[in-house]
Design a protein around this motif. Structure first.
Motif, PDB file in Angstrom:
ATOM      1  N   ASN A 159      -6.648  -3.512   2.726  1.00  0.00           N
ATOM      2  CA  ASN A 159      -5.522  -3.187   3.610  1.00  0.00           C
ATOM      3  C   ASN A 159      -4.750  -4.439   4.009  1.00  0.00           C
ATOM      4  OD1 ASN A 159      -6.209  -0.483   3.531  1.00  0.00           O
ATOM      5  ND2 ASN A 159      -7.370  -0.535   5.439  1.00  0.00           N
ATOM      6  N   GLY A 160      -5.479  -5.527   4.240  1.00  0.00           N
ATOM      7  CA  GLY A 160      -4.828  -6.767   4.668  1.00  0.00           C
ATOM      8  C   GLY A 160      -3.964  -7.385   3.585  1.00  0.00           C
ATOM      9  N   ILE A 161      -4.471  -7.410   2.356  1.00  0.00           N
ATOM     10  CA  ILE A 161      -3.680  -7.960   1.248  1.00  0.00           C
ATOM     11  C   ILE A 161      -2.470  -7.075   0.983  1.00  0.00           C
ATOM     12  CG2 ILE A 161      -3.686  -8.526  -1.218  1.00  0.00           C
ATOM     13  CD1 ILE A 161      -6.655  -9.289  -0.892  1.00  0.00           C
ATOM     14  N   SER A 162      -2.651  -5.765   1.131  1.00  0.00           N
ATOM     15  CA  SER A 162      -1.501  -4.849   0.982  1.00  0.00           C
ATOM     16  C   SER A 162      -0.417  -5.191   1.997  1.00  0.00           C
ATOM     17  CB  SER A 162      -1.954  -3.399   1.175  1.00  0.00           C
ATOM     18  OG  SER A 162      -2.857  -3.014   0.174  1.00  0.00           O
ATOM     19  N   TYR A 163      -0.831  -5.488   3.224  1.00  0.00           N
ATOM     20  CA  TYR A 163       0.165  -5.850   4.235  1.00  0.00           C
ATOM     21  C   TYR A 163       0.830  -7.182   3.876  1.00  0.00           C
ATOM     22  CZ  TYR A 163       2.583  -7.464   8.286  1.00  0.00           C
ATOM     23  OH  TYR A 163       3.584  -7.948   9.095  1.00  0.00           O
ATOM     24  N   CYS A 164       0.054  -8.144   3.415  1.00  0.00           N
ATOM     25  CA  CYS A 164       0.631  -9.442   3.019  1.00  0.00           C
ATOM     26  C   CYS A 164       1.718  -9.250   1.970  1.00  0.00           C
ATOM     27  CB  CYS A 164      -0.466 -10.358   2.472  1.00  0.00           C
ATOM     28  SG  CYS A 164      -1.606 -11.001   3.720  1.00  0.00           S
ATOM     29  N   MET A 165       1.475  -8.345   1.030  1.00  0.00           N
ATOM     30  CA  MET A 165       2.476  -8.070  -0.006  1.00  0.00           C
ATOM     31  C   MET A 165       3.723  -7.462   0.607  1.00  0.00           C
ATOM     32  SD  MET A 165      -0.069  -6.619  -2.992  1.00  0.00           S
ATOM     33  CE  MET A 165       1.277  -6.168  -4.091  1.00  0.00           C
ATOM     34  N   ARG A 166       3.555  -6.542   1.557  1.00  0.00           N
ATOM     35  CA  ARG A 166       4.723  -5.923   2.204  1.00  0.00           C
ATOM     36  C   ARG A 166       5.502  -6.947   3.027  1.00  0.00           C
ATOM     37  NH1 ARG A 166       0.835  -2.133   3.529  1.00  0.00           N
ATOM     38  NH2 ARG A 166       1.015  -2.528   5.771  1.00  0.00           N
ATOM     39  N   TYR A 178       2.844 -15.470  -7.523  1.00  0.00           N
ATOM     40  CA  TYR A 178       1.947 -15.355  -6.374  1.00  0.00           C
ATOM     41  C   TYR A 178       0.667 -14.615  -6.780  1.00  0.00           C
ATOM     42  CZ  TYR A 178       6.155 -16.587  -3.726  1.00  0.00           C
ATOM     43  OH  TYR A 178       7.282 -17.221  -3.255  1.00  0.00           O
ATOM     44  N   PRO A 179      -0.456 -14.933  -6.126  1.00  0.00           N
ATOM     45  CA  PRO A 179      -1.746 -14.351  -6.544  1.00  0.00           C
ATOM     46  C   PRO A 179      -2.072 -13.009  -5.904  1.00  0.00           C
ATOM     47  CG  PRO A 179      -2.120 -15.951  -4.806  1.00  0.00           C
ATOM     48  CD  PRO A 179      -0.624 -15.953  -5.074  1.00  0.00           C
ATOM     49  N   LEU A 180      -1.191 -12.459  -5.095  1.00  0.00           N
ATOM     50  CA  LEU A 180      -1.567 -11.304  -4.274  1.00  0.00           C
ATOM     51  C   LEU A 180      -1.908 -10.059  -5.095  1.00  0.00           C
ATOM     52  CD1 LEU A 180       0.086 -13.271  -2.340  1.00  0.00           C
ATOM     53  CD2 LEU A 180       0.429 -11.247  -0.929  1.00  0.00           C
ATOM     54  N   VAL A 181      -1.122  -9.761  -6.122  1.00  0.00           N
ATOM     55  CA  VAL A 181      -1.375  -8.577  -6.937  1.00  0.00           C
ATOM     56  C   VAL A 181      -2.736  -8.686  -7.616  1.00  0.00           C
ATOM     57  CG1 VAL A 181      -0.611  -7.223  -8.927  1.00  0.00           C
ATOM     58  CG2 VAL A 181       1.063  -8.112  -7.318  1.00  0.00           C
ATOM     59  N   ARG A 182      -3.019  -9.849  -8.174  1.00  0.00           N
ATOM     60  CA  ARG A 182      -4.306 -10.067  -8.856  1.00  0.00           C
ATOM     61  C   ARG A 182      -5.466  -9.928  -7.879  1.00  0.00           C
ATOM     62  NH1 ARG A 182      -6.215 -12.511 -13.514  1.00  0.00           N
ATOM     63  NH2 ARG A 182      -8.247 -13.503 -13.322  1.00  0.00           N
ATOM     64  N   GLN A 183      -5.319 -10.495  -6.696  1.00  0.00           N
ATOM     65  CA  GLN A 183      -6.393 -10.418  -5.713  1.00  0.00           C
ATOM     66  C   GLN A 183      -6.580  -8.985  -5.212  1.00  0.00           C
ATOM     67  OE1 GLN A 183      -8.338 -12.691  -5.594  1.00  0.00           O
ATOM     68  NE2 GLN A 183      -7.542 -14.711  -5.177  1.00  0.00           N
ATOM     69  N   LEU A 184      -5.497  -8.243  -5.091  1.00  0.00           N
ATOM     70  CA  LEU A 184      -5.606  -6.855  -4.632  1.00  0.00           C
ATOM     71  C   LEU A 184      -6.411  -6.021  -5.619  1.00  0.00           C
ATOM     72  CD1 LEU A 184      -4.632  -4.861  -2.370  1.00  0.00           C
ATOM     73  CD2 LEU A 184      -2.812  -4.204  -3.960  1.00  0.00           C
ATOM     74  N   THR A 185      -6.144  -6.184  -6.909  1.00  0.00           N
ATOM     75  CA  THR A 185      -6.903  -5.420  -7.905  1.00  0.00           C
ATOM     76  C   THR A 185      -8.360  -5.871  -7.945  1.00  0.00           C
ATOM     77  OG1 THR A 185      -6.194  -6.959  -9.664  1.00  0.00           O
ATOM     78  CG2 THR A 185      -4.890  -4.966  -9.353  1.00  0.00           C
ATOM     79  N   GLY A 186      -8.598  -7.160  -7.706  1.00  0.00           N
ATOM     80  CA  GLY A 186      -9.971  -7.646  -7.657  1.00  0.00           C
ATOM     81  C   GLY A 186     -10.740  -7.041  -6.496  1.00  0.00           C
ATOM     82  N   VAL A 187     -10.089  -6.987  -5.348  1.00  0.00           N
ATOM     83  CA  VAL A 187     -10.728  -6.419  -4.157  1.00  0.00           C
ATOM     84  C   VAL A 187     -10.925  -4.911  -4.317  1.00  0.00           C
ATOM     85  CG1 VAL A 187     -10.288  -5.866  -1.730  1.00  0.00           C
ATOM     86  CG2 VAL A 187     -10.008  -8.209  -2.542  1.00  0.00           C
ATOM     87  N   ALA A 188     -10.016  -4.251  -5.017  1.00  0.00           N
ATOM     88  CA  ALA A 188     -10.089  -2.788  -5.163  1.00  0.00           C
ATOM     89  C   ALA A 188     -11.392  -2.335  -5.807  1.00  0.00           C
ATOM     90  CB  ALA A 188      -8.897  -2.288  -5.974  1.00  0.00           C
ATOM     91  N   ILE A 189     -11.912  -3.115  -6.754  1.00  0.00           N
ATOM     92  CA  ILE A 189     -13.135  -2.675  -7.426  1.00  0.00           C
ATOM     93  C   ILE A 189     -14.354  -2.793  -6.518  1.00  0.00           C
ATOM     94  CG2 ILE A 189     -12.187  -3.398  -9.659  1.00  0.00           C
ATOM     95  CD1 ILE A 189     -14.367  -5.612  -9.647  1.00  0.00           C
ATOM     96  N   SER A 190     -14.234  -3.548  -5.430  1.00  0.00           N
ATOM     97  CA  SER A 190     -15.395  -3.711  -4.548  1.00  0.00           C
ATOM     98  C   SER A 190     -15.739  -2.429  -3.795  1.00  0.00           C
ATOM     99  CB  SER A 190     -15.154  -4.858  -3.553  1.00  0.00           C
ATOM    100  OG  SER A 190     -14.171  -4.528  -2.597  1.00  0.00           O
ATOM    101  N   PHE A 191     -14.812  -1.463  -3.764  1.00  0.00           N
ATOM    102  CA  PHE A 191     -15.135  -0.160  -3.174  1.00  0.00           C
ATOM    103  C   PHE A 191     -16.169   0.588  -4.023  1.00  0.00           C
ATOM    104  CE2 PHE A 191     -10.885  -0.739  -1.241  1.00  0.00           C
ATOM    105  CZ  PHE A 191     -11.190  -0.453   0.080  1.00  0.00           C
TER     106      PHE A 191
END
Length: 208
Positions: A159-166, A178-191
């Motif tokens: 949720n936090g990285i999503s807000y950073c992107m917005r 910027y690394p945000l998209v890559r980091q968001l997909t990386g974090v997504a798999i942790s669910f």
């Protein structure tokens, strides 16, 4: 499993070399994130193992596997916290230097308050992770502490990285700059890895 119907009591664990006869690699998965981690099928076709390859004896294999998962959950939480921190630093640098209507974006109260909330969430997630690590070091009951830290780190980081992107507007969607998209997909798999968030809720719910 060493005998049919023995459930977890009949499980033992072996360390098997990939070069052993009968071991082969199957399909390699094209995952959303974690591209540095090769994930795919391992096929065992009439593989013969010996006693000296046994890591955990009969009856200890299941608990041994859970110990590995414990360590993985801690590492996933730490990974999420690190990804979140890195994205916050990038986004904060952007909103401090992006001038809109005569002032930096961060000087808008809604932006400032949102980032304040994000920093509080990150601090809470890091403290949960440190608490779980301490529990492992001290040999305590790690199950609940690890469930809390992994679950919370995934939610807050995503949720936090999503807000950073917005907060960065269209710039937040740029993959190369910027690394945000890559980091968001990386974090997504942790669910989903090392115990889904739903399974972690089961663990926590049993303590009610």
């Amino acid at each position: 499993q060493t005998s049919e119907g023995s459930r977890n009591k009949g499980i033992c664990t072996f360390a098997i070399e990939a070069s052993l006869d009968g071991v082969s690699r199957g399909t390699q998965y094209d995952m959303v994130g974690a591209h540095a981690m090769v994930t795919g099928e391992l096929i065992f076709d009439n593989v013969k193992v010996s006693d000296n390859m046994m890591v955990y004896p009969i009856g200890k294999g299941f608990s041994g596997a859970l110990k590995v998962i414990d360590g993985a959950r801690l590492c996933v939480a730490a990974m999420n916290n690190g990804a979140y921190l890195g994205c916050l630093e990038v986004a904060l640098d952007y909103v401090k230097n992006r001038i809109q209507f005569g002032k930096p974006l961060v000087k808008n109260q809604s932006v400032e308050f949102n980032f304040a909330d994000r920093l509080t969430e990150l601090e809470a997630s890091r403290l949960l992770t440190f608490q779980a690590a301490r529990c492992i070091d001290e040999g305590g009951n790690t199950l609940l502490a690890l469930a809390h830290c992994k679950k919370y780190s995934a939610i807050t980081a995503y949720n936090g990285i999503s807000y950073c992107m917005r907060a960065m507007g269209a710039k937040g969607l740029l993959r190369k700059e910027y690394p945000l998209v890559r980091q968001l997909t990386g974090v997504a798999i942790s669910f989903n890895t090392d115990g889904t968030s739903d399974i972690l809720n089961v663990v926590i719910g049993r303590q009610l």
